[in-house]
Design a protein around this motif. Structure first.
Motif, short mmCIF file in Angstrom:
data_model
loop_
_atom_site.label_atom_id
_atom_site.label_comp_id
_atom_site.label_asym_id
_atom_site.label_seq_id
_atom_site.Cartn_x
_atom_site.Cartn_y
_atom_site.Cartn_z
N GLY A 253 -9.22 6.40 -7.60
CA GLY A 253 -9.16 6.92 -6.24
C GLY A 253 -7.79 7.43 -5.88
N ARG A 254 -7.69 8.01 -4.67
CA ARG A 254 -6.47 8.65 -4.23
C ARG A 254 -5.28 7.72 -4.21
N ASP A 255 -5.45 6.52 -3.64
CA ASP A 255 -4.33 5.60 -3.51
C ASP A 255 -3.88 5.06 -4.86
N ILE A 256 -4.82 4.87 -5.77
CA ILE A 256 -4.47 4.42 -7.11
C ILE A 256 -3.63 5.47 -7.83
N ASN A 257 -4.03 6.72 -7.68
CA ASN A 257 -3.25 7.81 -8.29
C ASN A 257 -1.83 7.87 -7.73
N LEU A 258 -1.74 7.64 -6.42
CA LEU A 258 -0.44 7.66 -5.77
C LEU A 258 0.45 6.53 -6.28
N VAL A 259 -0.10 5.33 -6.39
CA VAL A 259 0.67 4.18 -6.86
C VAL A 259 1.12 4.39 -8.31
N LYS A 260 0.23 4.93 -9.13
CA LYS A 260 0.60 5.18 -10.53
C LYS A 260 1.70 6.23 -10.64
N ALA A 261 1.64 7.25 -9.79
CA ALA A 261 2.70 8.27 -9.79
C ALA A 261 4.03 7.66 -9.36
N LEU A 262 4.00 6.80 -8.35
CA LEU A 262 5.22 6.13 -7.90
C LEU A 262 5.79 5.23 -9.00
N SER A 263 4.92 4.56 -9.73
CA SER A 263 5.38 3.67 -10.79
C SER A 263 6.12 4.43 -11.88
N GLN A 264 5.72 5.68 -12.11
CA GLN A 264 6.39 6.50 -13.11
C GLN A 264 7.76 6.99 -12.60
N VAL A 265 7.80 7.38 -11.33
CA VAL A 265 9.05 7.89 -10.75
C VAL A 265 10.08 6.78 -10.56
N LEU A 266 9.61 5.63 -10.06
CA LEU A 266 10.52 4.53 -9.75
C LEU A 266 10.63 3.51 -10.88
N ASN A 267 9.89 3.73 -11.95
CA ASN A 267 10.02 2.92 -13.16
C ASN A 267 9.66 1.44 -12.92
N PHE A 268 8.43 1.19 -12.43
CA PHE A 268 7.98 -0.20 -12.29
C PHE A 268 6.57 -0.36 -12.87
N LYS A 269 6.23 -1.61 -13.18
CA LYS A 269 4.90 -1.94 -13.66
C LYS A 269 4.05 -2.44 -12.50
N ILE A 270 2.72 -2.28 -12.62
CA ILE A 270 1.81 -2.60 -11.52
C ILE A 270 0.96 -3.82 -11.87
N ASP A 271 0.91 -4.76 -10.95
CA ASP A 271 -0.05 -5.86 -11.02
C ASP A 271 -1.01 -5.71 -9.85
N PHE A 272 -2.26 -5.30 -10.14
CA PHE A 272 -3.25 -5.16 -9.08
C PHE A 272 -3.82 -6.54 -8.75
N VAL A 273 -3.93 -6.81 -7.45
CA VAL A 273 -4.44 -8.09 -6.97
C VAL A 273 -5.55 -7.83 -5.96
N PHE A 274 -6.71 -8.50 -6.14
CA PHE A 274 -7.81 -8.36 -5.19
C PHE A 274 -7.71 -9.48 -4.17
N ILE A 275 -7.63 -9.11 -2.89
CA ILE A 275 -7.42 -10.12 -1.84
C ILE A 275 -8.66 -10.37 -1.00
N GLY A 276 -9.78 -9.65 -1.29
CA GLY A 276 -10.99 -9.84 -0.50
C GLY A 276 -10.83 -9.23 0.88
N ASP A 277 -11.03 -10.06 1.92
CA ASP A 277 -10.83 -9.58 3.29
C ASP A 277 -9.35 -9.33 3.55
N GLU A 278 -9.05 -8.32 4.34
CA GLU A 278 -7.66 -7.92 4.56
C GLU A 278 -6.86 -8.95 5.35
N GLY A 279 -7.45 -9.59 6.32
CA GLY A 279 -6.75 -10.57 7.12
C GLY A 279 -5.67 -9.92 7.98
N PHE A 280 -4.55 -10.62 8.17
CA PHE A 280 -3.48 -10.15 9.04
C PHE A 280 -2.16 -10.11 8.26
#
Length: 285
Positions: A253-280
């Motif tokens: 999806g769009r946001d995943i593509n954005l995060v992956k592009a940022l990881s390449q520019v800023l040189n970081f690795k991604i750990d995706f975490v599922f949080i279920g309900d968003e909460g506060f």
């Protein structure tokens, strides 16, 4: 060879009169004879920071006296700095004691200087930090007025914990050198590093490393450190999760593509975490 004793006596008497006259003038405050100290050099460095680093892009500086000294002698130090800056640049100041801090400012405090004597002063500053008062992405200069303290690294650790990273500490060391230290949270050796690193020195009226990078860039290269990216039940249509045969999920999806592009520019690795309900989302993240 002969000497004019009368002429010599007259010249000597004139010197005595001149010295006496200067003494009387000094006593009557017509002129002041002041000796400079290394603390004056420290405050010269503060003036240089305000004029050369901040004045051109943000002409309002918040000056906070965080010391616990009963005598108000640091007010004189602050006033000297303010007067010197105002002769050079059109900067405005808000001057406060930490105990009387204004919690209803018209706008967030972005440029901040704290006068500090002890680590206890720093702990009190951290207690007062509020996102409704201070711009956490702003700039912070802590001036140790009585010399370096052993807990400089702890200072950086405390501020990094509340997500403030544009912070420098300036002090006079045991060799009477005026040094500037900061920390780099992302480097090749360690992620989340708060080790104190010397980056500049104020010597003979100027900073030896210049002032262009007085607050060095810290977020353009994260050196392959891992950042957690959270997804929730309400991510669509920006994030789509496809369950694979092994039970894991593939995100797109769009946001995943954005995060992956940022990881390449800023040189970081991604750990995706599922949080279920968003909460506060609270102020501390």
């Amino acid at each position: 060879m002969t000497f004019n004793r009368t002429g010599q006596a007259m010249k000597f008497n004139q010197k005595i009169l001149i010295i006496s006259h200067l003494f009387v003038l000094a006593q009557s405050n017509i002129i002041k004879i002041e000796s400079r100290t290394t603390k004056d050099n420290l405050f010269d460095g503060v003036v240089e920071v305000i004029v050369k680093v901040w004045a051109n892009f943000h002409p309002k500086v918040n000056f906070v006296d965080a010391t616990e000294t009963v005598e108000d002698h640091h007010s004189d130090d602050i006033n000297k700095i303010v007067k010197r800056v105002c002769r050079i640049s059109p900067v405005t100041f808000r001057i406060e004691k930490l105990k009387g801090l204004n919690y209803t400012p018209a706008r967030l405090k972005r440029i901040n200087i704290f006068l500090v004597e002890t680590f206890k002063n720093v702990l009190e500053i951290v207690k007062k930090m509020d996102r409704k008062v201070f711009a956490f992405q702003g700039f912070y200069l802590i001036v140790l007025v009585d010399g370096k303290i052993p807990q400089v690294q702890e200072i950086f650790k405390l501020f990094w914990k509340i997500q403030i990273y544009n912070i420098n500490v300036m002090f006079e060391d045991e060799k009477n050198s005026i040094l500037v230290e900061t920390f780099f949270p992302f480097d090749k050796i360690k992620c989340g590093d708060t080790k104190a690193v010397a980056i500049n020195e104020f010597k003979e009226g100027k900073f030896t490393e210049g002032v262009e990078n007085f607050f060095p860039q810290k977020m353009m290269n994260l050196h392959q450190c891992r950042l957690r990216v959270a997804t929730s039940n309400n991510s669509e249509p920006y994030i789509f999760a496809k369950k694979l045969t092994n039970g894991s999920y593939e995100l797109s999806g769009r946001d995943i593509n954005l995060v992956k592009a940022l990881s390449q520019v800023l040189n970081f690795k991604i750990d995706f975490v599922f949080i279920g309900d968003e909460g506060f989302l609270y102020d501390n993240g």
